[in-house]
Scaffold this motif. Structure first.
Motif, short mmCIF file in Angstrom:
data_model
loop_
_atom_site.label_atom_id
_atom_site.label_comp_id
_atom_site.label_asym_id
_atom_site.label_seq_id
_atom_site.Cartn_x
_atom_site.Cartn_y
_atom_site.Cartn_z
N GLY A 15 -8.68 16.46 3.20
CA GLY A 15 -7.81 15.98 2.39
C GLY A 15 -6.41 15.85 3.03
N ALA A 16 -6.45 16.01 4.39
CA ALA A 16 -5.00 15.85 5.15
C ALA A 16 -4.96 14.37 5.53
N THR A 17 -3.65 14.22 5.97
CA THR A 17 -3.15 12.96 6.81
C THR A 17 -3.28 13.11 8.31
N THR A 18 -3.74 12.09 8.94
CA THR A 18 -3.96 12.26 10.56
C THR A 18 -2.60 11.49 10.84
N ALA A 19 -1.88 12.01 11.88
CA ALA A 19 -1.00 11.47 12.82
C ALA A 19 -1.55 10.73 13.90
N PRO A 20 -1.13 9.61 14.39
CA PRO A 20 -1.88 9.20 15.62
C PRO A 20 -1.45 10.03 17.04
N GLY A 21 -0.45 10.94 16.94
CA GLY A 21 0.20 11.56 17.98
C GLY A 21 1.20 12.48 17.74
N VAL A 22 1.60 13.38 18.93
CA VAL A 22 2.45 14.22 18.58
C VAL A 22 3.79 13.87 17.95
N GLU A 78 4.83 11.38 15.95
CA GLU A 78 4.67 11.19 14.82
C GLU A 78 4.67 12.52 13.84
N ILE A 79 4.33 13.64 14.58
CA ILE A 79 4.51 14.97 13.77
C ILE A 79 6.09 15.22 13.75
N PHE A 80 6.75 14.76 14.56
CA PHE A 80 8.06 15.09 14.46
C PHE A 80 9.06 14.05 13.85
N THR A 81 8.54 12.83 13.58
CA THR A 81 9.32 11.94 12.94
C THR A 81 8.75 11.60 11.70
N TRP A 82 7.68 12.29 11.15
CA TRP A 82 7.29 11.83 9.85
C TRP A 82 7.91 12.88 8.48
N GLY A 83 8.79 13.64 8.98
CA GLY A 83 9.40 14.26 8.11
C GLY A 83 8.82 15.54 7.59
N VAL A 84 8.27 16.54 8.57
CA VAL A 84 7.67 17.45 8.12
C VAL A 84 8.63 18.65 8.11
N ASP A 85 8.39 19.69 7.39
CA ASP A 85 9.24 20.66 7.16
C ASP A 85 9.09 22.00 8.17
N ILE A 110 -0.90 20.73 14.87
CA ILE A 110 -0.96 20.01 16.19
C ILE A 110 -2.15 20.80 17.06
N GLY A 111 -3.47 20.29 17.05
CA GLY A 111 -4.40 20.94 17.81
C GLY A 111 -5.37 21.21 16.63
N THR A 112 -6.63 20.70 16.45
CA THR A 112 -7.63 20.78 15.60
C THR A 112 -9.03 21.17 16.44
N GLY A 113 -8.95 22.13 17.15
CA GLY A 113 -10.12 22.78 17.76
C GLY A 113 -10.54 24.03 16.50
N VAL A 133 0.00 17.21 7.84
CA VAL A 133 -0.56 16.24 8.64
C VAL A 133 -1.09 16.66 9.81
N VAL A 134 -2.16 16.10 10.59
CA VAL A 134 -2.86 16.73 11.59
C VAL A 134 -2.92 15.82 12.69
N THR A 135 -2.83 16.37 14.06
CA THR A 135 -3.01 15.41 15.08
C THR A 135 -3.55 16.48 16.22
N ASP A 136 -4.23 15.52 17.14
CA ASP A 136 -4.87 16.35 18.42
C ASP A 136 -5.01 15.13 19.54
N ALA A 137 -4.99 15.73 20.74
CA ALA A 137 -5.37 14.88 21.88
C ALA A 137 -6.81 14.10 21.56
N ASP A 138 -7.75 14.60 20.95
CA ASP A 138 -8.91 14.05 20.59
C ASP A 138 -8.77 13.46 19.07
N LEU A 139 -8.32 12.22 18.93
CA LEU A 139 -7.96 11.93 17.60
C LEU A 139 -8.98 11.78 16.83
N ALA A 140 -10.24 11.26 17.24
CA ALA A 140 -11.43 11.34 16.27
C ALA A 140 -11.61 12.55 15.63
N ARG A 141 -11.45 13.57 16.53
CA ARG A 141 -11.77 14.99 15.64
C ARG A 141 -10.62 15.22 14.85
N ALA A 142 -9.43 14.81 14.84
CA ALA A 142 -8.58 15.05 13.99
C ALA A 142 -8.87 14.34 12.58
#
Length: 334
Positions: free
Chosen positions: A46-53, A55-62, A6-9, A29-38
């Motif tokens: 070669g990562a996957t973009t989540a539309p928001g935070v 999804e990070i907690f619901t997409w089954g990350v470890d 979470i956070g792609t600065g 899986v990456v996401t950011d408040a600036d979705l275009a940046r993520a």
């Protein structure tokens, strides 16, 4: 292993690339408040973009890596803890003690892992200095000198959000001092100067600071920092004992010139910033986190370490304001 970031600065981008290179990480899986940046980062590495935070907690990350702006750290740490997920978070947990303690209580209640991003613990020079102290090669340690000098100030808009020079910058030196020496800071006397650009005064911050710290075994340490070191990025630590002394961060890229006739020449390519200076250490701390998640090593830097460093920074800020020595036990921490 699937990790959510979470956070792609600037630092988030570096960590994301590092995780993608780790063979134990199957997907990121990456996401950011600036979705275009993520999305742009995900496409590059070669990562996957989540539309928001959410999804990070619901997409089954470890596990979760938090590299957002500081204001979001504590809430995200707590959320990950409640989800039962191990977390790596860049320092700090929060800029205040209450937010820090609240997040730590959530981690403790959940029994999850929180590893903090104090990368100097993974830097070759600091590791070697720690070994020299712990093995007694320096004899009785009597003096430690630490310094962090940034080549240029951050944007003016960042200063009110940073927590100030002690919490944002010198906190790394406070953590490294404890980690290298194995001792605790018991008292500080801090001073600061805002004689540089007006933006520091307007933010209630200082551009240069100096601290005298007394350790619990009587060792005296100094820590200095500035935002205005035009020669380049300079991070060092010197440890002097009765038998020998060593220096961390002294190499052919250290931005300092000797005035001695036989002294070393100025650095051809001085360090421009923290990512270049500490790139291997940043890589190593993320590799360590992956090992922690896999159950292959103990947590090398838990949240209580961040709390202790913050308490030292808080004592420094109080000392600067009140112009007196401040004991660390004057700062709440339980």
């Amino acid at each position: 292993m699937r990790i959510g970031l979470i956070g792609t600065g600037r630092i988030g981008t570096f960590h994301a690339a590092s995780l993608c290179r780790n063979r134990e990480v199957g997907s990121l899986v990456v996401t950011d408040a600036d979705l275009a940046r993520a999305q742009a980062l995900a496409h590059r590495i070669g990562a996957t973009t989540a539309p928001g935070v959410d999804e990070i907690f619901t997409w089954g990350v470890d596990a979760v890596v938090i590299t957002t702006a500081t204001a979001a750290h504590a809430e995200l740490i707590s959320r990950a803890a409640r989800a039962g997920l191990p977390v790596f978070c860049e320092k700090p947990i929060a800029l205040d003690l209450s937010g820090t303690l609240s997040a730590l209580r959530d981690v403790d209640a959940a029994g999850t892992v929180l590893q903090m991003g104090f990368q100097r613990r993974f830097d070759f020079g600091y590791v070697r200095a720690r070994e020299a102290v712990r093995e007694g090669r320096l004899g009785r340690l009597h003096t430690v000198r630490a310094m962090t000098s940034d080549p240029a100030p951050p944007p003016a808009a960042y200063l009110p959000l940073s927590g100030g020079l002690y919490r944002d910058c010198l906190v790394h030196d406070f953590d490294a001092l404890r980690w290298v020496t194995g001792r605790e800071v018991v008292e500080v006397y801090a001073a600061g100067s805002d004689a540089g650009p007006a933006m520091f005064r307007e933010a209630g911050d200082v551009d240069t600071a100096a601290v005298v710290l007394t350790l619990d075994d009587g060792v005296l340490a100094t820590a200095t920092a500035t935002r205005l070191n035009g020669a380049g990025y300079d991070v060092r630590m010197e440890l002097a004992g009765e038998a020998d002394q060593v220096a961390v961060g002294l190499d052919d890229r250290t931005p300092i010139a000797s005035t001695e006739a036989a002294g070393p020449p100025p650095a051809d390519k001085p360090w421009p910033g923290f990512l270049e200076r500490f790139a291997p250490a940043y890589e190593a701390e993320l590799a360590a986190f992956v090992d922690v998640v896999r159950g292959e090593r103990a947590n090398p830097c838990d949240g209580r370490e961040a709390l202790t460093a913050l308490r030292i920074a808080e004592a420094c800020e109080r000392s600067r304001r009140e112009r007196r020595a401040v004991r660390i036990d004057e700062v709440p921490g339980a």
